[in-house]
Motif scaffolding. Structure first.
Motif, PDB file in Angstrom:
ATOM      1  N   PHE A  25       0.712  -1.225   0.138  1.00  0.00           N
ATOM      2  CA  PHE A  25       0.065   0.017   0.066  1.00  0.00           C
ATOM      3  C   PHE A  25       0.754   1.351  -0.061  1.00  0.00           C
ATOM      4  O   PHE A  25       0.392   2.253   0.468  1.00  0.00           O
ATOM      5  N   LEU A  50      -7.972  -8.832   0.117  1.00  0.00           N
ATOM      6  CA  LEU A  50      -8.105  -7.407   0.292  1.00  0.00           C
ATOM      7  C   LEU A  50      -9.676  -6.994   0.768  1.00  0.00           C
ATOM      8  O   LEU A  50     -10.776  -7.472   0.297  1.00  0.00           O
ATOM      9  N   GLU A  54      -9.338  -1.514   1.369  1.00  0.00           N
ATOM     10  CA  GLU A  54      -7.777  -1.771   0.842  1.00  0.00           C
ATOM     11  C   GLU A  54      -7.836  -1.644  -0.864  1.00  0.00           C
ATOM     12  O   GLU A  54      -6.740  -1.350  -1.514  1.00  0.00           O
TER      13      GLU A  54
END
Ligand SMILES: [Fe+2]
Length: 284
Positions: A25, A50, A54
């Motif tokens: 990320f 995820l 996210e």
């Protein structure tokens, strides 16, 4: 670097691994991921699980997101995340999902540059069918014999929603058929068959949205389009992904076609999709 790439096939596909999940990320990871998507067409993040937040974070780090089909579906989650499902309670227009059983690129029949990339998270994996197949239209163009490259240079395809739904038209109840097929106002968009990208690389722009070719007789045009599609989909240039719950895949929509292997609604298959805006119109 804390994320790692390994090739899946010679011309297409890279598997991503990471030391620490948080490494995915960061802006540095996004730069590396975006470059790898352009180079390898399909990136697979096995069982990364995820959340929507996210997925949106990665989407936004990679580039401006774009909504392709927002107004056609009912969503009980973040409206930037499109739920790909045959469950009519969530998606009242399953025709759009059935249309994905045929090779296509996303966003060719709407009035904007084709999205750069599509991102899919698998929430419910089907036990039978439902794999996604990808083929590199860069590799397909580059691999064409010179005669064939010359023969298609300068050709322009005509794309429409109607063309992409024609393989399933007989399955749409007759009373809804014209309304469903006419979505998009029956609009047609023209794109060169050979896309010369700003990078200088060339790819094919074909698939089920292509109805015909400007200035060609329809039978000859459709036969050519099918031959090009068969060429692009050959095993050398293509990759089949069998989904496991939590898998996340990003692909370069400007250099690939994709399709889903048919699956039944009873499998519950559920994918969460986001898209990244394209920056280039298709150009000859
Ligand atoms: Fe698609």
């Amino acid at each position: 670097m804390a994320i790692h790439f390994s090739n899946i096939k010679e011309f297409i596909g890279t598997r991503v691994s990471w030391d620490d999940r948080a490494d995915l990320f960061t802006p540095e990871a996004a730069t590396a991921i975006r470059a790898k998507v352009e180079e390898r067409t399909v990136l697979v993040f096995p069982e990364v699980d995820l959340t929507d937040d996210e997925q949106l974070k990665i989407t936004e780090l990679l580039g401006p997101k774009v909504r392709l089909t927002g107004k056609f579906n009912v969503q009980d989650n973040n409206e930037d995340v499109y739920q790909v499902t045959l469950d009519e309670k969530i998606n009242p227009q399953p025709e759009y999902v059935l249309g994905t059983f045929f090779w296509h690129m996303d966003g060719l029949s709407v009035d904007m540059p084709p999205p750069f990339a599509t991102l899919l998270s698998c929430r419910i994996a089907p036990d039978k069918g439902g794999e996604t197949e990808f083929c590199s239209t860069y590799a397909a163009y580059e691999g064409l014999p010179d005669d064939d490259k010359q023969a298609i240079e300068g050709l322009v395809g005509v794309h429409s929603v109607r063309a992409s739904l024609s393989p399933i038209a007989d399955a749409i109840p007759e009373k809804h058929r014209e309304r469903v097929m006419g979505i998009g106002g029956g609009m047609e968009r023209e794109h060169p068959i050979v896309w010369t990208h700003e990078s200088g690389r060339k790819s094919l722009v074909i698939g089920t949205t292509t109805d015909r070719i400007v200035g060609m007789e329809v039978p000859a045009a459709r036969a050519l389009l099918i031959r090009l599609q068969e060429w692009a989909a050959q095993p050398n240039f293509s990759l089949r992904h069998k989904w496991k719950k939590g898998d996340f895949v990003i692909w370069d929509n400007t250099g690939a076609m994709h399709r889903a292997i048919p699956y039944d609604k009873s499998t519950g298959r559920m994918m969460h999709r986001t898209s990244i805006a394209g920056t280039e119109a298709v150009a000859a």
